[in-house]
Write a protein that holds these residues in place. Structure first.
Motif: not given
Length: 168
Positions: A1-27
């Motif tokens: 299986m070919t690994p996903p493109p770097t941009w897809a991995i970077a996008l998921t890392f960014w979205l994950h961090l954004l969701a983390t900061v938003t949720w934990i920041g609000s808490i």
């Protein structure tokens, strides 16, 4: 299986961090800054009204963030070279990720109790606030504060588990 493109991995890392900061920041902002100040400045029933108004805005954001964290986290896990099974504890990374997921489940449970038990109780009380029992008002405040503090503590532990996973 070919690994996903770097941009897809970077996008998921960014979205994950954004969701983390938003949720934990609000808490963090709510439990450490906002509610303690409000409890000193407002009467108990007005404090509950403020919690209700604030939660109307925060709950949809928190649940969206939790969903986004689940989706992006599953993707990140599936492309990580350390991944060797969902409940694996064969490496420091997999053990830290398992701990992170268990703590995340506890956070979701605490959030569910807030969303479907405590906040509706607050809203019912506020509908008839002229006849509100002061003891019940204070009990609901304490319960909401406890759940926020539990989620705050769990979020700190999740970040610690993430740090251990990243250190490998």
């Amino acid at each position: 299986m070919t690994p996903p493109p770097t941009w897809a991995i970077a996008l998921t890392f960014w979205l994950h961090l954004l969701a983390t900061v938003t949720w934990i920041g609000s808490i963090v902002a709510t439990s450490i800054l906002f509610l303690p100040a409000a409890s000193k400045a407002l009467k108990p029933v007005d404090h509950l009204a403020l919690i209700d108004a604030m939660q109307k805005r925060l709950e949809p954001i928190a649940w969206f963030c939790m969903s986004l964290l689940l989706l992006t986290g599953l993707f990140q896990m599936s492309v990580n070279p350390h991944y060797d099974g969902f409940i694996s504890v064969s490496t420091q990374w997999s053990f830290a990720i398992l701990i992170k997921h268990i703590l995340g489940i506890f956070m979701v449970v605490a959030s569910a109790i807030q969303t479907w038990e405590v906040i509706p109780a607050i809203r019912r009380l506020l509908l008839n606030k002229k006849n509100a029992d002061e003891e019940q008002v204070i009990r609901l405040q304490k319960r909401e504060t406890l759940l926020l503090r539990v989620n705050f503590g769990l979020s700190v532990l999740i970040l610690l588990a993430t740090a251990f996973a990243r250190a490998t």
